[in-house]
Design an enzyme around this catalytic site. Structure first.
Site, mmCIF file in Angstrom:
data_model
loop_
_atom_site.group_PDB
_atom_site.id
_atom_site.type_symbol
_atom_site.label_atom_id
_atom_site.label_comp_id
_atom_site.label_asym_id
_atom_site.label_seq_id
_atom_site.Cartn_x
_atom_site.Cartn_y
_atom_site.Cartn_z
ATOM 1 C CB CYS A 65 -4.204 6.980 7.758
ATOM 2 S SG CYS A 65 -4.232 7.521 6.044
ATOM 3 C CB CYS A 134 0.631 6.200 0.840
ATOM 4 S SG CYS A 134 0.596 6.390 2.638
#
Length: 165
Positions: A65, A134
């Site tokens: 990402c 994350c």
């Protein structure tokens, strides 16, 4: 609550209303209020002196990402984390995870900080499954910073032994 968010997202009148701007609509629809809070008001942004023997630096990234996270901790002589800073290049969830991680490690011992898990961060921020990477990055950054700090401490001990011989 989930029903309210879904209704906000799917209501055709929401798109026609002039009261909610597009960015506000997206944040209300897609991110939990805790993520938005940490994104809009990030805590502990910045850097510490990476050359200092009592500062550990962790730099981690997710190639899939493009998120990159630098987390630094400052540890006192008793092994307590007295300061933490971060710099993150990534989405709102990555920034929020970094910000929360720095808040959580402050005041903890090195061993206590190792107990912080990505699942705890994800739960606190109500991250959706697509954003769990994350919180994993934040956990990895904490571990990397602690490992760097411990490596510096071992190097100092070895230098002291060499100096005494």
């Amino acid at each position: 609550m989930a029903g309210t968010v879904v209704n906000k997202c799917l209501s055709p009148l929401a798109f026609l209303s002039r009261r909610v701007s597009a960015p506000e609509f997206i944040t209300q629809c897609c991110y939990h209020k805790k993520v938005v809070d940490h994104y809009e008001n990030p805590r502990n942004v910045g850097s510490l002196d990476k050359k200092s023997k009592n500062v550990g630096t962790g730099l981690v990234g997710a190639p899939a990402c493009g998120d990159v996270m630098k987390l630094q901790i400052e540890v006192d002589d008793q092994g307590k984390i007295v300061d933490a800073r971060f710099k993150t290049f990534g989405c709102g969830s990555a920034i929020a995870s970094s910000s929360l991680a720095t808040e959580w490690v402050k005041g903890k011992s090195v061993d206590e900080a190792l107990m912080i898990k990505n699942t705890d961060i994800a739960k606190e921020l109500s991250l959706p499954p697509v954003k769990l990477h994350c919180s994993m990055l934040a956990e990895d950054a904490i571990k990397a910073a602690l490992a760097d700090y411990r490596l510096k401490q071992q190097d100092d001990q070895q230098e002291a032994v060499r100096a005494s011989n």
